[in-house]
Structure formats: C-alpha cells, structure tokens
Scaffold this motif. Structure first.
Motif, short mmCIF file in Angstrom:
data_model
loop_
_atom_site.label_atom_id
_atom_site.label_comp_id
_atom_site.label_asym_id
_atom_site.label_seq_id
_atom_site.Cartn_x
_atom_site.Cartn_y
_atom_site.Cartn_z
N HIS A 35 0.82 -1.21 0.00
CA HIS A 35 0.00 0.00 0.00
C HIS A 35 0.86 1.27 0.00
O HIS A 35 0.45 2.29 -0.56
N LEU A 36 2.04 1.20 0.60
CA LEU A 36 2.95 2.34 0.50
C LEU A 36 3.36 2.57 -0.95
O LEU A 36 3.39 3.71 -1.43
N VAL A 37 3.69 1.49 -1.64
CA VAL A 37 4.10 1.60 -3.04
C VAL A 37 2.95 2.14 -3.89
O VAL A 37 3.14 3.00 -4.75
N ARG A 38 1.74 1.63 -3.65
CA ARG A 38 0.58 2.11 -4.41
C ARG A 38 0.36 3.60 -4.16
O ARG A 38 0.06 4.36 -5.09
N ALA A 39 0.48 4.00 -2.90
CA ALA A 39 0.27 5.41 -2.57
C ALA A 39 1.26 6.29 -3.32
O ALA A 39 0.90 7.35 -3.87
N GLN A 40 2.51 5.85 -3.36
CA GLN A 40 3.54 6.64 -4.04
C GLN A 40 3.24 6.74 -5.54
O GLN A 40 3.32 7.82 -6.13
N ARG A 41 2.91 5.62 -6.15
CA ARG A 41 2.66 5.62 -7.60
C ARG A 41 1.46 6.48 -7.96
O ARG A 41 1.48 7.22 -8.96
N ILE A 42 0.41 6.40 -7.16
CA ILE A 42 -0.79 7.19 -7.43
C ILE A 42 -0.50 8.68 -7.25
O ILE A 42 -0.94 9.51 -8.04
N ALA A 43 0.27 9.00 -6.20
CA ALA A 43 0.61 10.40 -5.95
C ALA A 43 1.52 10.94 -7.05
O ALA A 43 1.32 12.06 -7.55
N ASP A 44 2.53 10.15 -7.45
CA ASP A 44 3.47 10.60 -8.48
C ASP A 44 2.77 10.82 -9.82
O ASP A 44 3.11 11.74 -10.56
N ALA A 45 1.81 9.95 -10.13
CA ALA A 45 1.09 10.07 -11.40
C ALA A 45 -0.03 11.10 -11.33
O ALA A 45 -0.68 11.37 -12.35
#
Length: 255
Positions: A35-45
């Motif tokens: 979920h940390l990785v998902r949060a980062q990817r969604i925020a970056d995109a």
C-alpha cells in the motif's frame, strides 16, 4: 515519500520482515508495504490525492495489525490480545502511541542509519558533543526513569496529558479512526479535497509510522523475555482503549 520508501533503511526493513516475521504478522507487513508503493505511484502520477491518502493510511493500519500480531506470537499475548485489530479506534490508539514515540525521538535528535558491514540498523545520538551509535532495539526506550520498571502509568500519562480532558481524548481517537472516511466520502458540505501540501504531509507521516511499526514487529521476534518498554506501551494502550471503547456491560446481570 519516494525517498523514504526507497531509503536503504526501508529496504532493510522489507528484507528483514520477510526473514523474521511469520503468519499474520508477515502478511500484514507485506500488505503495508504494497500500500505504501501504491500510494507513491498514485501520488506521483497525480491520479488522485484522495486515493493516494487512502492507500498510505491503510498501510499504517496494516502495520498496526502487524506489530500486534507479532507481539501475540512472541511473549506478549495477554497484553497484545486486548487490542482488537478489527476495530479502527483501537488501531488508532496504537498508531497514536507510535506517533508519540516518533515525535519524542525527533525532539531528541535521534536518527537511524544502516551499517552495511553488519547489515544492521543503528540509532545515532549526540553525547558529550560526539555522535554515538547503538544497535537499534526497543530495549533502548522507556517511559520510566528506571528502564526495567514495566509500569505503564508514565506511558499512559504521556498520551492522556496531551488533552485537556477525557472527552477531548476520546474525540481525537474517534476522529483519527474515521479520518480515511472523511478524506474519501462527500458530506453535506461537499466532496473532500486534500491539497498537495496536506497529501505530502500525510504521506510522509504515515510512511514513517508504517516503517517504524513493521520494524517494531521484527524487533519483538528477537525478545527472549518480555521487554519492559513493550509492557509499558501495551499496558498503556489497553488502558486508553478501555476509555475509548469501554467494556460492554450486560443490562441483565450487570457484568
């Protein structure tokens, strides 16, 4: 956030979690990292600040479940078993204590770093104008002047003293338990909309909390006997939960 989840210490936490944790604790640690990785990817995109926030807060909840599960499996079952990890308010109390400890460590100027030679993490502190490193472990911490004293009174006071009264404390925990819903769902006042600044603050805070909780879960697996600090914390958490979620009383027998 990317700098945090890709940091060498974070990578060490992920690797060691897979080595040390088992069962539910390991599953929750994996869920938290994902979920940390998902949060980062969604925020970056820039897909959705709201969904990014949801993912990172869910990571913290999974990390809370991770540390409680690890404690149950490694000598703290009677105390850790008092925490219902399906209850968001109770998980909010655990996360709040982790935040208190993190804030205190920051006030003291403590920092952590990976020692590549030993593949272990050190906590660094200033002592007599020199920087001193110690192997990071929960045994280094205590709410009591006597570090071997397992009493939870001081740990309990550290949380309760942050609020002017019990009602305010309960309200804080309830709001923290429902903050994801408040960030996700529209209300009478309109749809929620986190600013980029609010999201960045939330991402950083919850990433640090998540990594810290997973690390604490790993540390617990190395305890040959109960550590006073863990007993202090779990006892205090239980006492706060009793106020936030008072035990139900049978209306017929009064028990």
């Amino acid at each position: 956030m990317k700098a945090l989840i890709d940091h060498p210490v974070a990578d060490w936490v992920y690797r060691r979690a897979n080595e040390r944790l088992t069962g539910r604790a390991l599953a929750c640690a994996v869920n938290a990292r994902n979920h940390l990785v998902r949060a980062q990817r969604i925020a970056d995109a820039e897909i959705s600040r709201t969904i990014a926030y949801f993912c990172v807060t869910h990571a913290t909840e999974e990390a809370v479940a991770c540390v409680i599960a690890a404690a149950k499996e490694n000598g703290y079952k009677s105390l850790a078993g008092r925490v219902n990890i399906r209850d968001r308010a109770q998980k909010a109390v655990v996360a709040s204590y982790a935040q208190i400890i993190a804030d205190h460590a920051e006030e003291l100027g403590l920092s952590v770093a990976l020692n590549p030679a030993t593949d272990d993490v050190l906590v660094k502190a200033r002592s007599d104008e020199k920087e001193v490193g110690y192997p990071l472990g929960l045994r280094l911490f205590s709410f009591n002047e006597d570090g071997q004293n397992p009493s939870s009174d001081a740990a309990h006071d550290a949380f309760v003293s942050r609020f002017p009264d019990v009602e305010t404390m309960v309200d804080y925990v309830q709001k923290r338990a429902s903050f994801r819903d408040n960030a996700l769902y529209a209300r009478d006042g309109g749809a929620p909309d986190l600013s980029p600044e609010q999201l960045n603050i939330g991402l950083r805070e919850h990433t640090l909390l998540t990594l810290s909780l997973i690390w604490a879960a790993m540390d617990v697996t190395t305890h040959k006997e109960p550590e006073p600090f863990v007993v202090q914390i779990l006892g205090a958490i239980s006492a706060v939960i009793d106020v936030v979620r008072p035990p139900k009383v049978c209306k017929h027998c009064g028990k």
